[in-house]
Design an enzyme around this catalytic site. Structure first.
Site, PDB file in Angstrom:
ATOM      1  N   CYS A  85       0.803  -1.228   0.000  1.00  0.00           N
ATOM      2  CA  CYS A  85       0.000   0.000   0.000  1.00  0.00           C
ATOM      3  C   CYS A  85       0.837   1.279   0.000  1.00  0.00           C
ATOM      4  O   CYS A  85       0.334   2.347  -0.343  1.00  0.00           O
ATOM      5  CB  CYS A  85      -0.941  -0.001   1.199  1.00  0.00           C
ATOM      6  SG  CYS A  85      -2.106  -1.382   1.204  1.00  0.00           S
ATOM      7  N   HIS A  87      -3.667   7.213   2.384  1.00  0.00           N
ATOM      8  CA  HIS A  87      -3.993   5.889   1.873  1.00  0.00           C
ATOM      9  C   HIS A  87      -5.418   5.542   2.283  1.00  0.00           C
ATOM     10  O   HIS A  87      -5.822   5.759   3.427  1.00  0.00           O
ATOM     11  CB  HIS A  87      -2.999   4.871   2.451  1.00  0.00           C
ATOM     12  CG  HIS A  87      -3.361   3.446   2.184  1.00  0.00           C
ATOM     13  ND1 HIS A  87      -3.761   2.988   0.948  1.00  0.00           N
ATOM     14  CD2 HIS A  87      -3.395   2.362   3.013  1.00  0.00           C
ATOM     15  CE1 HIS A  87      -4.008   1.705   1.014  1.00  0.00           C
ATOM     16  NE2 HIS A  87      -3.806   1.292   2.257  1.00  0.00           N
ATOM     17  N   ASN A  95     -10.154  -0.533  -0.710  1.00  0.00           N
ATOM     18  CA  ASN A  95      -8.703  -0.440  -0.619  1.00  0.00           C
ATOM     19  C   ASN A  95      -8.081  -1.003  -1.895  1.00  0.00           C
ATOM     20  O   ASN A  95      -8.109  -2.212  -2.130  1.00  0.00           O
ATOM     21  CB  ASN A  95      -8.215  -1.220   0.604  1.00  0.00           C
ATOM     22  CG  ASN A  95      -6.708  -1.116   0.814  1.00  0.00           C
ATOM     23  OD1 ASN A  95      -5.980  -0.596  -0.030  1.00  0.00           O
ATOM     24  ND2 ASN A  95      -6.234  -1.618   1.931  1.00  0.00           N
TER      25      ASN A  95
END
Length: 355
Positions: free
Chosen positions: A111, A248, A278
């Site tokens: 990520c 994020h 996500n």
């Protein structure tokens, strides 16, 4: 000193989606359970490859910058879901966008990957090694999902985002950055049964997303907050100097915790996790594009971004935007049409996971 100015931006959003209500037909969950715990309302499922997503986002960014593929010296792809391992997926993106002879490399920091890649490409421009780069993050996280497990089935989605960096005398682009890795507890977020540690000749079982949610939450908030403080100190900025936070998009609660620690108002925070879930490395790249499109990022804006991912990698970046917030041109290409719904795209995977 040269700077790496962001002159183009683009994204690739798969058209097929899966709502929380649709997921309730697969696993024991419902919209309220997912929304209150994650902030996610739906997620996209790609009908094309990671390379295709990255290609389209890169072409969008090139058009936005008024450039051709032949103008590019480096294609850097952040992904943990590559189309191919050997050859690297970046080389296919390089071919697809016509960046003849440009260096091409994949980078995997999960990520945190986009911010890692942005740091890498910026450093090469600052060192005078290259003049222009495509930094693209693309993921097909739904490829890993075990649709029989509620905790992972609700979280992830697919997509891509890209930026163009160009050498400039103007002090803008990535002006402060901090990356790191807390590898001592890397096991709390990982994908088992995948990689060359496994025997090629014995059944490995399905790959899956394994994580300890509470531990990840604590470490993500702490890691990103500390990294942001470090970056602010590097850039000699205070929290009041930050115009936009682009975090994020892993969990709305994590975003809100970071926002609270940094004391940033709601109208300065870019949030799109409700639409996409996500998308790992692609979340910040997509959010950055949408923050420009929605007018949240204005000329000369001070942007703070932070991420936390498997490894356990973490990163924070201070980006100074330039003058332009509108594309120089639009890419005429689009993603191929999708003839299936999101649920139809994952039907075979769901069936396999439930056996």
């Amino acid at each position: 000193m040269k700077y790496a100015k962001i002159t183009g931006w683009g994204k690739a959003i798969p058209p097929a989606s899966i709502s929380n209500d649709e997921l309730s037909n697969i696993v024991d969950t419902n919209d309220e359970w997912i929304s209150t715990r994650t902030g996610i309302k739906s997620r996209r499922v790609s009908h094309v490859s990671t390379a295709d997503l990255a290609t389209y986002a890169s072409k969008q960014a090139l058009a936005c910058a008024g450039l051709k593929g032949t103008d590019i010296d480096l294609v850097l792809l952040a992904t943990c879901t590559p189309s191919t391992m050997v050859a690297n997926t970046a080389s296919l993106v390089q071919k697809n966008i016509g960046a003849i002879g440009a260096a091409a490399c994949d980078t995997n920091a999960a990520c945190s990957g986009f911010l890692y890649a942005l740091q890498n490409a910026t450093a090469q421009i600052q060192a005078g090694m290259i003049k222009r780069a495509v930094v693209v993050a693309a993921e097909r996280m739904t490829w890993y999902v075990n649709w029989a497990k509620r905790d992972s089935a609700v979280l992830f989605g697919d997509g891509a985002g890209a930026v163009i960096l160009e050498a400039s005398d103007e002090p803008c682009g990535l002006l402060g950055t901090k990356t790191g890795c807390d590898s001592e507890d890397r096991g709390i977020l990982h994908i088992p049964n995948y990689g060359t540690d496994l025997s090629r000749y014995e059944p490995a079982g399905p790959s899956d997303l394994a994580f300890e949610g509470r531990e990840i939450f604590k470490r993500a908030v702490t890691g990103m907050s500390v990294a942001c403080d470090d970056v602010l100190a590097q850039a000699n900025l205070s929290l009041s100097d930050i115009d936009v936070l682009v975090p994020h998009q892993a969990n709305l609660r994590i975003i809100q915790a970071i926002q609270k620690k940094l004391d940033i108002a709601d109208d300065k925070v870019m949030v799109n996790i409700d639409k996409y879930g996500n998308t790992s490395a692609a979340t910040i790249a997509i959010a950055l594009c949408e923050a420009v499109e929605q007018g949240l990022i204005k000329p000369h804006a001070n942007i703070m971004s932070a991420a936390f991912g498997a490894g356990l990698t973490w990163a924070a970046s201070y980006i100074k935007w330039g003058e332009r917030v509108t594309p120089l041109a639009q890419c005429e290409e689009t993603l191929p049409a999708c003839e299936q719904t999101g649920m139809e795209l994952i039907a075979n995977a769901v069936k396999a996971c439930q056996q």
